[in-house]
Design a protein around this motif. Structure first.
Motif, PDB file in Angstrom:
ATOM      1  N   LEU A 164       2.052  -3.764 -11.426  1.00 26.14           N
ATOM      2  CA  LEU A 164       2.545  -2.727 -10.520  1.00 26.14           C
ATOM      3  C   LEU A 164       1.476  -2.313  -9.507  1.00 26.14           C
ATOM      4  O   LEU A 164       1.737  -2.231  -8.303  1.00 26.14           O
ATOM      5  CB  LEU A 164       2.969  -1.490 -11.327  1.00 26.14           C
ATOM      6  N   ALA A 165       0.272  -2.079  -9.996  1.00 26.93           N
ATOM      7  CA  ALA A 165      -0.750  -1.447  -9.141  1.00 26.93           C
ATOM      8  C   ALA A 165      -1.160  -2.324  -7.969  1.00 26.93           C
ATOM      9  O   ALA A 165      -1.419  -1.814  -6.875  1.00 26.93           O
ATOM     10  CB  ALA A 165      -1.971  -1.085  -9.974  1.00 26.93           C
ATOM     11  N   MET A 166      -1.242  -3.638  -8.195  1.00 23.69           N
ATOM     12  CA  MET A 166      -1.688  -4.484  -7.090  1.00 23.69           C
ATOM     13  C   MET A 166      -0.648  -4.501  -5.977  1.00 23.69           C
ATOM     14  O   MET A 166      -0.978  -4.486  -4.791  1.00 23.69           O
ATOM     15  CB  MET A 166      -2.000  -5.899  -7.582  1.00 23.69           C
ATOM     16  N   GLY A 167       0.639  -4.528  -6.362  1.00 21.95           N
ATOM     17  CA  GLY A 167       1.697  -4.469  -5.353  1.00 21.95           C
ATOM     18  C   GLY A 167       1.720  -3.112  -4.680  1.00 21.95           C
ATOM     19  O   GLY A 167       1.850  -2.998  -3.464  1.00 21.95           O
ATOM     20  N   ALA A 168       1.566  -2.054  -5.487  1.00 18.04           N
ATOM     21  CA  ALA A 168       1.659  -0.691  -4.923  1.00 18.04           C
ATOM     22  C   ALA A 168       0.524  -0.434  -3.945  1.00 18.04           C
ATOM     23  O   ALA A 168       0.730   0.137  -2.877  1.00 18.04           O
ATOM     24  CB  ALA A 168       1.640   0.339  -6.047  1.00 18.04           C
ATOM     25  N   ARG A 169      -0.697  -0.868  -4.291  1.00 19.61           N
ATOM     26  CA  ARG A 169      -1.780  -0.513  -3.374  1.00 19.61           C
ATOM     27  C   ARG A 169      -1.765  -1.335  -2.101  1.00 19.61           C
ATOM     28  O   ARG A 169      -2.117  -0.845  -1.030  1.00 19.61           O
ATOM     29  CB  ARG A 169      -3.129  -0.489  -4.077  1.00 19.61           C
ATOM     30  N   LYS A 170      -1.302  -2.570  -2.202  1.00 19.08           N
ATOM     31  CA  LYS A 170      -1.164  -3.370  -0.973  1.00 19.08           C
ATOM     32  C   LYS A 170       0.002  -2.825  -0.135  1.00 19.08           C
ATOM     33  O   LYS A 170      -0.104  -2.662   1.077  1.00 19.08           O
ATOM     34  CB  LYS A 170      -0.888  -4.833  -1.325  1.00 19.08           C
ATOM     35  N   ALA A 171       1.136  -2.590  -0.818  1.00 17.07           N
ATOM     36  CA  ALA A 171       2.336  -2.156  -0.092  1.00 17.07           C
ATOM     37  C   ALA A 171       2.119  -0.800   0.566  1.00 17.07           C
ATOM     38  O   ALA A 171       2.539  -0.569   1.709  1.00 17.07           O
ATOM     39  CB  ALA A 171       3.516  -2.079  -1.050  1.00 17.07           C
ATOM     40  N   ALA A 172       1.468   0.118  -0.146  1.00 15.67           N
ATOM     41  CA  ALA A 172       1.256   1.458   0.406  1.00 15.67           C
ATOM     42  C   ALA A 172       0.460   1.368   1.703  1.00 15.67           C
ATOM     43  O   ALA A 172       0.801   2.004   2.709  1.00 15.67           O
ATOM     44  CB  ALA A 172       0.531   2.332  -0.613  1.00 15.67           C
ATOM     45  N   ALA A 173      -0.602   0.554   1.692  1.00 19.27           N
ATOM     46  CA  ALA A 173      -1.443   0.426   2.890  1.00 19.27           C
ATOM     47  C   ALA A 173      -0.669  -0.259   4.018  1.00 19.27           C
ATOM     48  O   ALA A 173      -0.716   0.168   5.182  1.00 19.27           O
ATOM     49  CB  ALA A 173      -2.701  -0.361   2.552  1.00 19.27           C
ATOM     50  N   ALA A 174       0.061  -1.333   3.673  1.00 19.70           N
ATOM     51  CA  ALA A 174       0.800  -2.088   4.692  1.00 19.70           C
ATOM     52  C   ALA A 174       1.888  -1.219   5.319  1.00 19.70           C
ATOM     53  O   ALA A 174       2.052  -1.194   6.542  1.00 19.70           O
ATOM     54  CB  ALA A 174       1.415  -3.338   4.056  1.00 19.70           C
TER      55      ALA A 174
END
Ligand SMILES: O=CCCCC(=O)O
Length: 494
Positions: A164-174
């Motif tokens: 979850l976290a790797m997707g969330a932190r990339k997605a949040a920034a993007a």
């Protein structure tokens, strides 16, 4: 344990497991199995999106980019904040899903949901602070305005270890930057990403701006998407080998990359360290996520005067851990991700033991169908052993020694990787001085956890480039544009 599992089974029976691609009926797609690493058996299936859909996804993402980047920064910020709230509201279901597909203990999964929400909240705050600048040409004759724009369609390729976290932190920034996103999770752990997608869409991200492509053909999808000039950005977390391939593939259309690759973190303990603190942090750094983290301590380097005591304490603490299903009460350590991973790690340990290393834990390895592995603490590991230079990705600690500060730094830097490093000393000058000398991107000083949503996370050398977290993480999804305004010499100021 039964309750959480049964609740999760009930949840799965109504979860569609379909790829989130607007315009595609996911029930028409083939499916692939998702395996529970605690049992070694498949427990559900998700859509296996064929690469023929890549063109469609890019066309959809193009529309998504216009819709999402056209919204005000405040509107995007509100959506991200709502997504952070929804993640927390759904913490139990998401955490159970993560434990089921990846194996980590439920409490660690809950911590990962909170960690993910932190990134969404942080980037909801940063979305409205995408500042540019104003300058005047030193030679006169020009006024210069600098603005930031979303780089465009972004492909996010995420690993199985933090589903979850790797997707969330990339997605949040993007998304904060205004990009549209195609998220391609690891084949082993697609479910957490689908739940993240549902949360983002429900919070208000247009479906065209956030697609989730579940596939068993990861390399086919990344090659096809990157072979298209409409894709402008790739953010990848995974191995250095795959990262190198992506660098080559990005050359054709000069795509912007952020690469968070392998690690070989040194964990330095000096004679003047607080032993309890060093051992506690060693356990956290080594055991968090079952040791399957790029920032996990990979090489413990302990000064001669404290090495025996540190090794004995660390072994005692690791031997006391409970290994088992992540759903069971009191479990500290879940299974590894796959039978293949466990076989590989066992090979590394056995290879070292054959070359004369000793295991201070000496715990027998568990049997059964799940991919469990007991911790080990290896000492006297010769340099020729493969484990001495491998990224271990398991609860196996390799402990070496050093005599002087200079030797500690030289040994720590004797690697082409440079992600995380850890320094334990109560002498602030020494701790800070050694930390400065380490060739890494992220440092833990007297602590074993390093990532924080507010700060740039990323490595150097074989550990990649680009940052996640902090304002820098959003800037990695932006381009700078300069406006040069003619400014004739005569002014109204007389
Ligand atoms: O495996 C590496 C992902 C980074 C995990 C973290 O943020 O600590």
């Amino acid at each position: 344990m039964q309750t959480s599992l049964q609740t999760h089974d009930a949840f799965l029976s109504s979860f569609d497991g379909g790829a989130r691609i607007p315009g595609i009926d996911s029930t028409s797609l083939d499916r692939f199995d998702v395996v529970d690493p605690a049992t070694g058996a498949a427990f559900t299936q998700v859509s296996n999106a064929p690469i023929e859909l890549a063109d469609h996804c890019l066309e959809v993402a193009g529309r998504g980019l216009r819709a999402w980047s056209g919204q005000s920064a405040r509107a995007r910020s509100n959506v991200l904040l709502r997504a952070a709230e929804l993640l927390i509201e759904r913490i139990e279901v998401i955490a159970a899903t993560m434990t089921r597909e990846m194996g980590k203990p439920l409490d660690e999964s809950r911590a990962e949901v909170r960690f993910s929400a932190d990134y969404l909240r942080w980037y909801s705050e940063e979305a409205v602070r995408s500042y540019g600048g104003y300058r005047e040409a030193p030679a006169g004759g020009a006024r210069l305005i600098v603005t930031r724009q979303p780089v465009g369609i972004a492909l996010l390729i995420t690993p199985w270890n933090f589903p979850l976290a790797m997707g969330a932190r990339k997605a949040a920034a993007a998304l904060a930057a205004g990009c549209s996103v195609i998220l391609k999770p690891a084949e082993a752990t697609p479910l957490s990403s689908l739940l993240l997608g549902d949360v983002l869409l429900e919070a208000g991200v247009p479906p065209e701006a956030f697609q989730v492509v579940t596939t068993s053909d990861s390399s086919g999808w990344s090659r096809t998407l990157m072979g298209d000039a409409r894709l402008k950005k790739v953010s990848f977390t995974g191995s250095t080998r795959v990262g190198s391939m992506l660098i080559e593939q990005s050359a054709q259309h000069v795509q912007k990359l952020s690469l968070e690759l392998g690690g070989d973190a040194p964990f330095l303990v000096f004679n003047d360290a607080d032993l309890d603190r060093a051992v506690n942090s060693a356990v956290i750094s080594k055991i968090r996520n079952g040791g399957q983290a790029c920032v996990a301590a990979n090489r413990f380097l302990v000064q001669d005067g404290i090495a025996a005591e540190f090794t004995a304490e660390l072994s005692k603490r690791l031997n006391a851990l409970t290994v088992g299903s992540g759903f069971a009460d009191g479990v500290d350590l879940g299974p590894l991700i796959s039978g293949q991973a466990r076989k590989q790690v066992r090979g590394l340990v056995d290879g070292a033991l054959e070359l004369g290393a000793e295991d201070a834990c000496a715990a027998p390895q568990p049997g059964g169908d799940g991919f469990f592995m007991n911790p080990a603490v290896l000492t006297n590991v010769p340099e020729s052993a493969t484990i001495a230079s491998a990224e271990i990705f398991a609860p196996i600690a390799v402990v070496g020694t050093f005599s002087t500060d200079a030797e500690a730094v030289a040994k720590a830097n004797n690697t082409p990787f440079g992600l995380a490093g850890y320094v334990f000393s109560q002498d602030i000058d020494r701790a800070f001085g050694v930390a400065h000398a380490l060739d890494v991107g992220v440092l833990g000083i007297n602590k074993g956890l390093v990532a924080d949503a507010s700060s740039p996370f990323g490595g150097i050398g074989y550990s990649g480039y680009g940052k996640e977290g902090g304002i820098e993480g959003m800037q990695d999804f932006q381009t700078l544009k300069q406006f040069n305004l003619d400014s004739p010499a005569a002014t109204l100021l007389g």
